[in-house]
Scaffold this active site. Sequence first.
Site, PDB file in Angstrom:
ATOM      1  CB  SER A 107      -8.605   5.214   6.900  1.00 14.37           C
ATOM      2  OG  SER A 107      -8.727   5.018   5.803  1.00 14.37           O
ATOM      3  NE  ARG A 137     -10.019  10.499   8.171  1.00 17.68           N
ATOM      4  CZ  ARG A 137      -8.998   9.656   7.446  1.00 17.68           C
ATOM      5  NH1 ARG A 137      -9.222   8.554   7.133  1.00 17.68           N
ATOM      6  NH2 ARG A 137      -7.814  10.044   7.457  1.00 17.68           N
ATOM      7  CE  LYS A 185      -8.707   1.598   2.836  1.00 22.65           C
ATOM      8  NZ  LYS A 185      -9.011   3.089   2.684  1.00 22.65           N
ATOM      9  CG  HIS A 232      -1.695   1.125   1.211  1.00 25.93           C
ATOM     10  ND1 HIS A 232      -2.947   1.415   0.585  1.00 25.93           N
ATOM     11  CD2 HIS A 232      -1.767   2.534   1.783  1.00 25.93           C
ATOM     12  CE1 HIS A 232      -3.593   2.404   0.789  1.00 25.93           C
ATOM     13  NE2 HIS A 232      -2.674   3.330   1.560  1.00 25.93           N
ATOM     14  CG  ASP A 235     -11.630   3.293   5.384  1.00 27.26           C
ATOM     15  OD1 ASP A 235     -11.320   4.136   6.151  1.00 27.26           O
ATOM     16  OD2 ASP A 235     -11.596   2.944   4.149  1.00 27.26           O
TER      17      ASP A 235
HETATM   18  N1  URA Z   1      -5.945   6.477   2.253  1.00 27.80           N
HETATM   19  C1  URA Z   1      -6.821   5.765   2.875  1.00 27.80           C
HETATM   20  O1  URA Z   1      -7.056   4.665   2.516  1.00 27.80           O
HETATM   21  N2  URA Z   1      -7.173   6.337   4.227  1.00 27.80           N
HETATM   22  C2  URA Z   1      -6.748   7.498   4.565  1.00 27.80           C
HETATM   23  O2  URA Z   1      -7.171   8.072   5.523  1.00 27.80           O
HETATM   24  C3  URA Z   1      -5.886   8.211   3.807  1.00 27.80           C
HETATM   25  C4  URA Z   1      -5.258   7.514   2.719  1.00 27.80           C
END
Ligand code: URA
Length: 460
Positions: A183, A168, A187, A82, A161
Amino acid sequence: MLVVPLIERKREGGALTPEEWSALVAGYTADRIPDYQMSALLMAVMWRGMERQELAALTDAMIASGQRLTFEGWSTPRVDKHSTGGVGDKVSLVLAPLVAACGVAVPMMSGRGLGHTGGTLDKLEAIPGFRTDLSLPEAKAQLQKLGVVLIGQTPEIAPADKRLYALRDVTSTVAAIPLIAASIMSKKLAEGLTALVLDVKHGSGAFLPETERGLELARTMIALGEDRGCPTVALLSAMDRPLGRACGNALETEEAILALRGEGPEDLMELTYALGVEMLLAGRIETSPAKARQRLENALSSGLAAEKFEQVIEAQGGNPKVVEDPSVLPQAQAVEIFSAPGTGVVTRVEPRVLGRAIVAMGGGRTRVEDAVDASVGFVITVKPGDKVLSGEPIASVFARDPAGVQLGFDALRQAIAIGDRLSERPLPLVSHRVTRDGVEPLAATAKKGGRGARASARKR
Ligand code: URA
């Protein structure tokens, strides 16, 4: 549930209990808590932060809001990567098939571009027909068959999320380290991974530009992963200039395909290999970085990685011919060469300006639901430290129309600075490796691109 006392406690710097976090997430996801109360709580977290056990409870509640992938009886290691996002970052398109070609399964769940940063889903969707919205059973079946799947967040994975992120985004509460960590990790931890590799960007074009904040985010995400049985490692990489040459969805997809064919720019390849080495080590396919690197280089030079990408494109409904012939990608209507306005040294190529310009030219989004024009963007063939001559071609603008070209030229004039000498050293391409054991500073790994590397500021 009475939310106001919880907002007050957080506002005053107190901590909420794990049960309170769990009830808040469940209540918000089930529409029992209104947006305005959740927004106030998120803003209190922005200012007051979260204690470690609060963050753990928030993350667990977000994971529990949806399903968790399981792979009983399947022994193939599953490792995802990621990135916290940047401009020109097309690493995922190269890395996922490359690592899968080496025997590690890659269940890659990515996001869309938002603000000045690009997103992997938009780059993939530049390929005619490519579907990123596979259902969870479809994604699981493809992963087990091909060893790689490239999808967006499905409705089953961490739905809390999805709702919290949208809130947000419109309440200026994205840039809080605990909220970003919860967040991303909610995932990733729902994907049923054997291990996770993080690419945390720092520099002026990153979400969190300061190196210390990048390191703190890396440490926070690693603790969440490791505490939940998912070995997690992070590399801190440079986002004080765009990665590679292409910026913009279809242009980046083309560059990723060239990289899979062995013609990628050096910085893109170095970062891809650095992350790939971590993925092979984490998946226990190799035991030493040198052997892991060799295996990756072999998979690329033998054509196995490009073939894997072709298989993925075909399996996900896209036109696999794109790997042989990238001209099937959307083509910009107006293309113009940009020349160096003076002689000297390139002192800056500012990613944020370029990312914002791509949005203004129609290639990015300011709201999640905006459509993007995949064809627009830039190819920039200079990096900070390169010498240029006045009038030398250093970039190309790809736009919808002459007005878009004008926007692109304005952005390039603002983003690329030429001076007598470098006043500030560019960040090393990969500057730190972070694990549960601590932070290891790394030597600079990027070599400067020579004039040959820049000879191709070109029309496609
Ligand atoms: N990427 C995400 O998945 N969540 C965040 O809060 C910021 C970047």
